[in-house]
Design a protein around this motif. Structure first.
Motif: not given
Length: 392
Positions: A2, A36-37, A77-78, A80-84, A87
């Motif tokens: 990203i 987030y990162n 790691y199962t 959530l994504t960046w658009t969730s 978070i």
């Protein structure tokens, strides 16, 4: 990836290249994604730091708790994504789980360090023999000195032994009452707690073996055979024995047998210390057992070997001392032979059995020279750690 995408978009925009609307939406959320990162990297670093705090002895006991912690990380790691949208909630829950687990580890480590390891170390380094004896002590005083020391050390070591057992029980209690967030995880803290207690019980046994062997070795080193003539302060004469004339021979008081008996009694006194320390209970209740550590300590091969070595520890010195005493054999005629018989032999050695004045003078000179020779005999003689006093 990203962050790499954001950097590429910036360069493309500077070059005047048109970028998709979805990419522009990512660019607008640059600060959020960077946040987030950074948070995720921080969580991983904290996870590694906290997991490394777990001591090897408690790793199996805390296996369910580590699994519970990993379950909290799993959505990252199962699912959530960046658009969730959740978070932030995920980060909050993970941090809460991490620091809750860290608090548990700190409590356990504090108990192990301050109440278990500290006491085990103190016991293992406790010297169960008092070698700082004053001069002119009797063998009985030496043995009594050791008995008083053991009585004192036994009380202290028993307190430490009880404290270590209670500390282990407290660890198991803390772990077993810790609430896991994932109720599907099987919590076998009791079975693993028993294994943990056995492990620390073995450590206690090794600590007692260590101080017993160290003490017996110190006694052996202090009174054992030495052939060197240079002694440091610790190698100064340890036993004082009087060389006395008990017609018809020169003897020692006390005798070597009496000294050896005192050594044997002192060794048994060292072993008796473990008689006052009770073994731990099988469970986690504060129950006392009648069995002590003595049976195991006394049967250990290393302890048995040291006791056997001590039994013959004075053999080398005994040989040296006996060789020294043989030097007095040349004076034995003074107390063995009859004076009248010696005078008759002297007369017969003279012409016509009539000694002249010169004959008397020559014979008397022999005794005068003998007396001078005896006056230069030192009043004491040190052989190894034994001081032979010849004033008597």
């Amino acid at each position: 990836e990203i962050l790499q995408l954001i950097r590429e978009m910036r360069w493309l925009m500077r070059l005047g290249v048109e970028i998709p609307e979805n990419a522009k939406m990512v660019l607008l959320q640059e600060q959020k994604f960077k946040y987030y990162n950074n948070q995720l990297w921080h969580i991983l670093r904290e996870y590694d730091r906290i997991v490394q705090m777990v001591k090897r002895d408690t790793k199996n006991l805390l296996a369910p708790h580590l699994l519970d912690l990993e379950k909290k990380l799993e959505p990252g790691y199962t699912l959530l994504t960046w658009t969730s949208m959740n978070i932030d909630v995920y980060l909050k829950q993970v941090y809460k789980g991490l620091y809750k687990f860290e608090d548990l580890i700190r409590k356990i480590n504090d108990i192990i360090d301050s109440r278990v390891q500290k006491n085990l170390k103190a016991i293992s380094k406790t010297l169960l023999i008092d070698l700082s004896v004053p001069e002119n002590f009797s063998l009985e005083e030496f043995v009594e000195r050791q008995q008083k020391l053991i009585a004192s050390h036994s009380r202290v070591m028993n307190i430490k032994n009880i404290e270590v057992e209670k500390a282990v029980n407290d660890i198991v209690h803390i772990v077993s009452t810790y609430q896991l967030d994932d109720t599907t995880i099987v919590h076998e803290s009791l079975a693993e707690g028993i294994k943990l207690k056995r492990n620390f019980y073995d450590m206690m046994t090794r600590a007692l073996l260590s101080n017993t062997i160290i003490s017996l070795r110190a006694l052996k080193k202090r009174v054992g055979h030495r052939t060197t003539t240079d002694h440091d302060d610790d190698d100064s004469p340890f036993f004082q024995m009087n060389v006395e004339l008990m017609i018809p021979k020169v003897t020692l008081n006390p005798s070597f047998d009496e000294v050896q008996e005192a050594m044997d009694r002192s060794a048994m006194t060292v072993l008796s210390c473990s008689k006052h320390l009770r073994v731990w209970s099988e469970g986690f209740e504060d129950t006392e057992t009648e069995q002590t550590f003595h049976d195991f300590i006394a049967a250990d091969s290393g302890v048995v070997k040291m006791v056997l070595v001590l039994t013959g520890g004075l053999h080398g010195l005994k040989t040296q001392v006996n060789n020294f005493l043989k030097e007095f054999d040349k004076y034995a005629f003074l107390w063995k032979n009859d004076k009248q018989d010696e005078y008759e032999k002297f007369k017969k050695s003279c012409p016509n059995n009539k000694p002249s004045l010169d004959d008397f003078e020559d014979k008397l000179k022999e005794y005068v020279n003998l007396e001078k020779e005896m006056t230069i005999i030192p009043s004491s003689k040190t052989i190894g750690t034994i001081c032979l006093q010849m004033d008597k």
